[in-house]
Motif scaffolding. Structure first.
Motif, mmCIF file in Angstrom:
data_model
loop_
_atom_site.group_PDB
_atom_site.id
_atom_site.type_symbol
_atom_site.label_atom_id
_atom_site.label_comp_id
_atom_site.label_asym_id
_atom_site.label_seq_id
_atom_site.Cartn_x
_atom_site.Cartn_y
_atom_site.Cartn_z
ATOM 1 N N TYR A 289 45.023 39.531 40.555
ATOM 2 C CA TYR A 289 44.063 39.876 39.296
ATOM 3 C C TYR A 289 44.978 40.844 38.335
ATOM 4 O O TYR A 289 45.024 40.714 37.129
ATOM 5 N N VAL B 275 40.051 36.477 34.164
ATOM 6 C CA VAL B 275 40.784 37.080 35.179
ATOM 7 C C VAL B 275 40.237 36.341 36.464
ATOM 8 O O VAL B 275 41.121 36.115 37.208
ATOM 9 N N ALA B 276 39.039 36.399 36.385
ATOM 10 C CA ALA B 276 38.449 36.065 38.142
ATOM 11 C C ALA B 276 38.302 34.343 38.079
ATOM 12 O O ALA B 276 37.713 33.843 36.935
#
Length: 177
Positions: free
Chosen positions: A90, A109-110
């Motif tokens: 991350y 990001v995820a």
């Protein structure tokens, strides 16, 4: 007696094979193609299926979820919230987004749970407008209008959240020139 039972069993097997192995799948395929032709064929666009997330290289494109390039490798990473590897991943993704001038958001990001999600939130798309506009030498207003045109509301007006299909947005962006 044995041959009579064997013959009956064979006849029933052949009948069910024809009905369930041939007739039913052909009828279902025909109905699917007739009523939902585009979706039944995989919702293909010029760059692949619009239902599968794809990676876009460079700041001139809108970025989707960081799911990877292999649509056959579906599924999450199984890394938990205390995983150092996940935290490091991350941090790298956040640094890369900031380097491009993009405000990091959870969508960017995820990775998705499926590993192939083609959609991001409208907020995640709007955070990329300035970066994409600058890389393409376009007015930010033009790019923002393009994003607004590709925001899709919840299904049936109330199921899920609004979203933007990154593949469709980037195909429209390519068509601006």
């Amino acid at each position: 007696m044995l041959w009579v039972n064997l013959r009956r069993g064979l006849i029933v097997s052949v009948i069910f094979f024809v009905l369930l192995g041939l007739a039913y799948p052909l009828a279902e395929t025909g109905i699917g193609q007739a009523l939902f032709g585009h979706r039944a064929s995989g919702s293909l666009g010029t760059n692949g299926s619009k239902l599968v997330g794809q990676q876009w290289k460079g700041p001139q494109w809108f970025q989707g979820r960081p799911d990877g390039d292999d649509p056959t490798a579906t599924g999450g990473s199984n890394l938990g919230p205390r995983s150092k590897e996940l935290v490091d991943t991350y941090k790298k993704r956040i640094a890369a987004l900031k380097k491009q001038g993009i405000t990091p958001s959870p969508d960017l990001v995820a990775a998705s749970g499926s590993g192939i999600d083609p959609d991001i939130s409208p907020a995640a798309a709007y955070t990329q407008v300035a970066s994409v506009a600058a890389a393409r030498h376009l007015p930010a207003g033009t790019v923002r209008t393009l994003v607004a045109a590709h925001v899709q509301g919840p299904q049936l007006g109330f199921l899920g959240a609004s979203h933007v299909n990154v593949l469709e947005l980037n195909e429209a962006l390519a068509g601006l020139r």
